[in-house]
Design an enzyme around this catalytic site. Structure first.
Site, mmCIF file in Angstrom:
data_model
loop_
_atom_site.group_PDB
_atom_site.id
_atom_site.type_symbol
_atom_site.label_atom_id
_atom_site.label_comp_id
_atom_site.label_asym_id
_atom_site.label_seq_id
_atom_site.Cartn_x
_atom_site.Cartn_y
_atom_site.Cartn_z
ATOM 1 N N CYS A 294 -0.110 3.850 2.623
ATOM 2 C CA CYS A 294 0.436 3.366 4.097
ATOM 3 C C CYS A 294 1.735 3.505 4.323
ATOM 4 C CB CYS A 294 0.099 1.858 4.044
ATOM 5 S SG CYS A 294 -1.574 1.311 3.787
ATOM 6 N N CYS B 244 0.717 -1.129 0.005
ATOM 7 C CA CYS B 244 -0.056 0.006 -0.039
ATOM 8 C C CYS B 244 0.534 1.199 -0.087
ATOM 9 C CB CYS B 244 -0.837 -0.115 0.848
ATOM 10 S SG CYS B 244 -1.620 1.540 1.458
#
Length: 301
Positions: free
Chosen positions: A42, A39
């Site tokens: 993230c 991600c």
């Protein structure tokens, strides 16, 4: 920062969550970051979360959960996109957000929740220790052991310079030691926008000390006021003389007499002086409460 590693089993994963999130949130704000290695957002939010929460420890704790390695937990919380952050307090989720926030937004999010967060055990222990030291210093000051009092306050402030409430006590201890100039200098180190009852008390006490004349014989002034009861300037001077001699009851009586006769005399000088005297004693002080009641009865009669 706590971290949930790859669980050996689903049971172990749930037990770790119970320990690191549910139980931990009973004494602190716990942020749970659902993330994954692949991600991109993230990787932006993760380091920011770590930095902001570390700066606010132990009030805030961070738990990171890799959704690929903890699929059961991710399913329970219906994680559909990442990063997703849940905030837990008192054993339950109270708020959350999806996506990567900026540092200012993240800090505001945490601060809003912290307003209702319980203190951590470490904070409670520190507060208890500071209170005990402050009480000991104030007792020493009241007993005339000014050097001990100032030493204790100085030691606290050396370790915790941001504790403006302790700085207020330090100013009052300097005044009690007869060091008015040093008290004024110490007060000047406290930012003007600090709102604290002890600091307000210190400011008022320093203002009174700056205005107070040297101790005088009040008898001649009392005689003049008795002969000329409408001479508010002389009565105001008498109030200052009472304060210089440590007689705040008589000073309050004189100021209240002026306010009762002419509340706006000299642009409200008597009322301003009385309010400063009340602040110097402390708004919650029994004497202040009594004097404020007398003032209200005059103003709203």
């Amino acid at each position: 920062m706590a971290s949930l590693a790859t669980p050996a089993s689903e049971k172990a994963s749930l037990e770790a969550f119970r320990r690191d999130v549910i139980e931990a949130s009973r004494t602190a704000l716990v942020l749970v970051d659902f993330w994954a290695e692949w991600c991109g957002p993230c990787k932006t939010l993760g380091p920011l979360l770590e930095r902001v929460t570390a700066a606010k420890a132990p009030k805030v704790k961070l738990v990171k959960i890799d959704v690929d390695k903890n699929q059961s937990l991710a399913a329970q919380f219906r994680i559909q996109s990442i990063p997703t952050v849940y905030a837990f307090m008192n054993g339950a989720p109270v708020d959350g957000f999806q996506g990567a926030l900026g540092e200012r937004e993240l800090t505001a999010f945490i601060d809003r929740l912290l307003a209702g967060a319980p203190p951590s055990a470490d904070e409670e222990a520190q507060e208890a220790e500071i209170k005990a030291l402050v009480d000991a210093a104030n007792n020493a000051s009241a007993a005339g052991d000014h050097e001990q009092a100032l030493g204790i306050f100085g030691a606290i402030l050396q370790q915790l310079p941001e504790r403006h409430d302790v700085a207020g006590h330090f100013v009052l201890a300097l005044l009690a030691a007869g060091r008015a100039a040093d008290a004024g200098a110490a007060l000047a180190q406290i930012p003007d926008d600090v709102k604290d009852e002890t600091v307000a008390k210190a400011r008022a006490a320093v203002a009174l000390a700056a205005d107070a004349p040297a101790a005088v014989d009040v008898a001649p002034l009392e005689a003049e006021v008795a002969a000329h009861p409408d001479d508010h300037a002389r009565r105001f001077e008498l109030a200052g003389a009472y304060l210089a001699n440590g007689n705040r009851d008589a000073a309050a009586d004189a100021l209240l007499a002026i306010i009762a006769a002419e509340r706006d005399w000299n642009e409200g000088a008597a009322r301003a002086k009385l309010l400063t005297l009340i602040e110097a004693a402390g708004l919650s002080d029994a004497w202040s409460i009594k004097v404020r009641a007398r003032l209200r009865s005059i103003l709203f009669a």
